[in-house]
Design a protein around this motif. Structure first.
Motif, PDB file in Angstrom:
ATOM      1  N   UNK A 511       0.838  -1.192   0.000  1.00  0.00           N
ATOM      2  CA  UNK A 511       0.000   0.000   0.000  1.00  0.00           C
ATOM      3  C   UNK A 511       0.876   1.246   0.000  1.00  0.00           C
ATOM      4  N   UNK A 512       0.392   2.299  -0.631  1.00  0.00           N
ATOM      5  CA  UNK A 512       1.096   3.574  -0.575  1.00  0.00           C
ATOM      6  C   UNK A 512       1.197   4.026   0.875  1.00  0.00           C
ATOM      7  N   UNK A 513       2.322   4.597   1.230  1.00  0.00           N
ATOM      8  CA  UNK A 513       2.621   5.043   2.588  1.00  0.00           C
ATOM      9  C   UNK A 513       2.891   3.890   3.545  1.00  0.00           C
ATOM     10  N   UNK A 514       3.211   2.709   2.987  1.00  0.00           N
ATOM     11  CA  UNK A 514       3.632   1.590   3.821  1.00  0.00           C
ATOM     12  C   UNK A 514       2.513   0.626   4.123  1.00  0.00           C
ATOM     13  N   UNK A 515       2.888  -0.605   4.503  1.00  0.00           N
ATOM     14  CA  UNK A 515       1.903  -1.613   4.827  1.00  0.00           C
ATOM     15  C   UNK A 515       1.365  -2.301   3.583  1.00  0.00           C
ATOM     16  N   UNK A 516       0.249  -3.027   3.789  1.00  0.00           N
ATOM     17  CA  UNK A 516      -0.318  -3.870   2.741  1.00  0.00           C
ATOM     18  C   UNK A 516      -1.827  -3.779   2.766  1.00  0.00           C
ATOM     19  N   UNK A 517      -2.440  -4.111   1.627  1.00  0.00           N
ATOM     20  CA  UNK A 517      -3.890  -4.061   1.521  1.00  0.00           C
ATOM     21  C   UNK A 517      -4.361  -5.147   0.564  1.00  0.00           C
ATOM     22  N   UNK A 518      -5.645  -5.476   0.655  1.00  0.00           N
ATOM     23  CA  UNK A 518      -6.242  -6.457  -0.240  1.00  0.00           C
ATOM     24  C   UNK A 518      -6.917  -5.730  -1.400  1.00  0.00           C
ATOM     25  N   UNK A 519      -6.713  -6.228  -2.624  1.00  0.00           N
ATOM     26  CA  UNK A 519      -7.296  -5.581  -3.803  1.00  0.00           C
ATOM     27  C   UNK A 519      -7.917  -6.637  -4.710  1.00  0.00           C
ATOM     28  N   UNK A 520      -8.859  -6.191  -5.526  1.00  0.00           N
ATOM     29  CA  UNK A 520      -9.547  -7.060  -6.477  1.00  0.00           C
ATOM     30  C   UNK A 520      -9.759  -6.303  -7.769  1.00  0.00           C
ATOM     31  N   UNK A 521      -9.584  -6.966  -8.898  1.00  0.00           N
ATOM     32  CA  UNK A 521      -9.858  -6.342 -10.192  1.00  0.00           C
ATOM     33  C   UNK A 521      -8.879  -6.804 -11.246  1.00  0.00           C
ATOM     34  N   UNK A 522      -9.236  -6.590 -12.510  1.00  0.00           N
ATOM     35  CA  UNK A 522      -8.302  -6.946 -13.580  1.00  0.00           C
ATOM     36  C   UNK A 522      -7.074  -6.053 -13.556  1.00  0.00           C
ATOM     37  N   UNK A 523      -7.182  -4.880 -12.912  1.00  0.00           N
ATOM     38  CA  UNK A 523      -6.000  -4.037 -12.717  1.00  0.00           C
ATOM     39  C   UNK A 523      -4.871  -4.802 -12.053  1.00  0.00           C
ATOM     40  N   UNK A 524      -5.237  -5.759 -11.209  1.00  0.00           N
ATOM     41  CA  UNK A 524      -4.249  -6.462 -10.408  1.00  0.00           C
ATOM     42  C   UNK A 524      -3.979  -7.871 -10.934  1.00  0.00           C
ATOM     43  N   UNK A 525      -4.821  -8.352 -11.834  1.00  0.00           N
ATOM     44  CA  UNK A 525      -4.500  -9.579 -12.562  1.00  0.00           C
ATOM     45  C   UNK A 525      -3.435  -9.295 -13.622  1.00  0.00           C
ATOM     46  N   UNK A 526      -3.515  -8.127 -14.252  1.00  0.00           N
ATOM     47  CA  UNK A 526      -2.593  -7.794 -15.337  1.00  0.00           C
ATOM     48  C   UNK A 526      -1.127  -7.826 -14.901  1.00  0.00           C
ATOM     49  N   UNK A 527      -0.737  -7.223 -13.763  1.00  0.00           N
ATOM     50  CA  UNK A 527       0.681  -7.275 -13.381  1.00  0.00           C
ATOM     51  C   UNK A 527       1.168  -8.673 -13.012  1.00  0.00           C
ATOM     52  N   UNK A 528       0.260  -9.584 -12.619  1.00  0.00           N
ATOM     53  CA  UNK A 528       0.689 -10.974 -12.431  1.00  0.00           C
ATOM     54  C   UNK A 528       1.199 -11.506 -13.759  1.00  0.00           C
TER      55      UNK A 528
END
Length: 589
Positions: A511-528
């Motif tokens: 996540x921006x500014x440190x740490x981690x977050x859960x995300x969903x979407x093709x936005x995040x399938x593409x970089x895989x």
């Protein structure tokens, strides 16, 4: 109005509207600077643009005879009359749409055993909302940055690797920003870069969130780097796309500048390049023929370049409907407008060979049309809503015909709510196919939609470009297609899109500014898939196994290695293309 055949339909309509109409439209003013009365234009040209410069145009030449021109509106007729200018389009807005993910995509075995692939020697370009360069996942083991350059288009500033390292030495984000002030406000780009190429020596990138979507507590094994991103040793090139006030969306012209910059940067350094594009829009014929799409096809031939684009999240948005007309039968296409809906547009695309009349019925039953097929702008009014109609002709690169409807409320008002209907009455048919699209769901109220939607052909543009690798999303926890993921195939040309699907549901990311977050979407399938492409290119180009493993060859290898998902019997298909990403099986024996 005299129609300029060198200009796309939407630009012709924009030029034929008043300043007040433009200011109240969500789309028509994109690309126009009202203070300076100038337009930003995408052009395809041949020869020299010196005459355009002499006429007063500011010219940014791209590769392969594409360019972005900034010109006074009064000069557009003279610019378009130049024989060197082949076609002109206006910009459009763009919308932004790993332990379990890595395991499902057959990455872990390649990172932890021979051939030990990590993306080393391959440059990954993330064109997005920026990056939190201070985050540990974008640093080498000695604490220095893995980012070779960061171009912040909002600042018109390129930060070098040395400047970023000096910022990191400050010891805190606040102090670092005195040297490198670029910030990823949304965190979208940081997440995308982390999935594609994060190296989490001490944090878990790519681990799936717990059931509540929260960051889980990470073990020492995670801290050792087990959960790092896909191409964890690739160098990064980052472009923070510019945004235009007041709407705050990047435009297709910013994307073209970014891709041109990335390809030039890599070619000058003889680096194999992967470009990740995790956004798009719904405007266009969805057949790969817009200037943006052909630009991506053409520029991918430079250097050793592979471009990946997400299909978008419009699969379940009810923003597309289609059908096939039959003679002597009128088709009724209904859509509902939510209360408090500001201006929006609807596109109708058809084959120019088909002839049918089009009428529009308002919620009260009042009818408009049948509309004249004469090219140009027509205006209608229903209560406090003005409707602009542009009846287009085919362009030089497409046989498709467009009818564009812009619904613009009076100042201080909204589009009239309720159920509206299009009536399509055949006159002469060859194929009879028609397609309607609304704007991206992210800018509409949830109940503004088609009442009988068609989930197919919901790919966002530019994922419909022929030579990019188009990536949809699936849920790797249940090995099932993700309903939100944009579907293929392309309109009329019937290209197989998406090429494959990658994990895109509940992925843990930096996540921006440190740490981690859960995300969903093709936005995040593409970089895989982008990270996977970097692994293949490392194996082929960097390690010397196949110096031609880039572009369409990477697409072919990823398609061949894709896994079948349970419950889907036919491949390729409009939901997941050739199947689910599996990098291990994509490597030749």
């Amino acid at each position: 109005m005299s129609v300029n055949q060198k200009l796309e339909n939407l630009l012709n309509l924009s030029l034929d509207t008043s300043a007040e109409e433009r200011s109240r439209s969500a789309e028509l003013e994109t690309g126009y600077n009202p203070e300076e009365q100038t337009w930003e234009l995408i052009v395809k040209y041949s020869g020299s643009l010196d005459t355009a410069r002499e006429l007063g145009a500011a010219v940014e030449e791209m590769r392969n005879e594409y360019a972005i021109l900034t010109v006074k509106e009064s000069l557009i007729p003279y610019i378009s009359a130049l024989p060197q200018i082949e076609y002109i389009e206006k910009p459009k807005r763009l919308f932004f749409a790993v332990d379990q993910a890595k395991t499902a995509s057959c990455v872990n075995l390649l990172q932890e055993a021979s051939p030990y692939l990590s993306g080393k020697g391959v440059l990954v370009a993330v064109v997005d909302s920026g990056i939190d360069y201070f985050h540990e996942v974008f640093r080498k083991e000695d604490g220095t940055t893995r980012i070779l350059e960061l171009w912040d288009q909002t600042q018109n500033r390129i930060y070098t690797e040395g400047e970023i390292n000096r910022a990191l030495e400050e010891g805190s984000r606040e102090a670092a920003r005195n040297i490198v002030s670029s910030v990823d406000a949304s965190g979208h780009g940081t997440a995308v870069a982390g999935i594609a190429a994060g190296d989490s020596r001490g944090a878990a990138v790519g681990q799936t969130a717990d059931g509540g979507g929260r960051s889980t507590a990470f073990s020492d094994s995670a801290a050792s780097g087990i959960y790092r991103g896909i191409a964890c040793e690739s160098d990064l090139l980052v472009v923070k796309l510019g945004t235009v006030r007041p709407e705050g969306f990047p435009r297709t012209t910013e994307l073209m500048r970014a891709v041109n910059y990335a390809v030039s940067f890599a070619a000058e350094r003889f680096l194999p390049l992967v470009i990740n594009i995790s956004f798009g829009n719904t405007y266009g014929s969805h057949d790969g023929t817009s200037l943006l799409e052909t630009f991506l096809d053409d520029i991918g031939n430079y250097g050793r370049t592979t471009i990946l684009v997400g299909t978008g999240n419009e699969g379940a948005s009810s923003g597309h409907t289609s059908g096939t007309l039959q003679m002597r039968r009128t088709e009724n296409v209904e859509f509902t407008v939510s209360p408090y809906e500001s201006s929006f547009s609807i596109q109708l695309w058809k084959s120019y060979s088909d002839q049918f009349t089009v009428s529009l019925q308002a919620p009260s039953g009042e009818m408009f049309g049948p509309f004249s097929e004469e090219p140009g702008t027509a205006r209608f009014r229903y209560r406090k809503t003005q409707i602009l109609l542009y009846y287009g002709k085919p362009g030089p690169y497409s046989t498709a015909q467009e009818l564009y409807f812009d619904f613009i409320p009076d100042e201080g008002s909204y589009v009239e709510e309720g159920i509206w209907s299009f009536y399509l009455s055949p006159v002469s048919l060859v194929s009879g196919r028609y397609d309607f699209w609304l704007p991206s769901a992210g800018i509409l109220n949830t109940s503004t939609r088609f009442l009988r939607p068609t989930p197919d052909t919901t790919l966002t543009i530019p994922s419909t470009a022929a030579k990019v690798i188009t990536v949809g999303a699936y849920n790797c926890r249940f090995y099932s297609y993700a309903a939100f993921s944009g579907r293929g195939f392309t309109r009329l040309t019937n290209q197989i899109k998406p090429d494959l699907a990658a994990p895109g549901v509940n992925i843990m990311v930096p996540a921006a500014n440190g740490g981690y977050q859960s995300v969903t979407g093709t936005s995040f399938a593409t970089p895989v898939a982008s990270g996977a492409a970097a692994l293949l290119m490392q194996w082929g180009i960097v390690n010397g196994n196949d110096p031609f493993l880039y572009g369409e060859k990477v697409k072919a290898y990823l398609r061949r290695g894709a896994k079948k998902l349970p419950g889907i019997s036919e491949y390729p298909n409009p939901m997941v293309g050739y199947g689910a990403l599996c990098v291990r099986d994509s490597l030749p024996e």
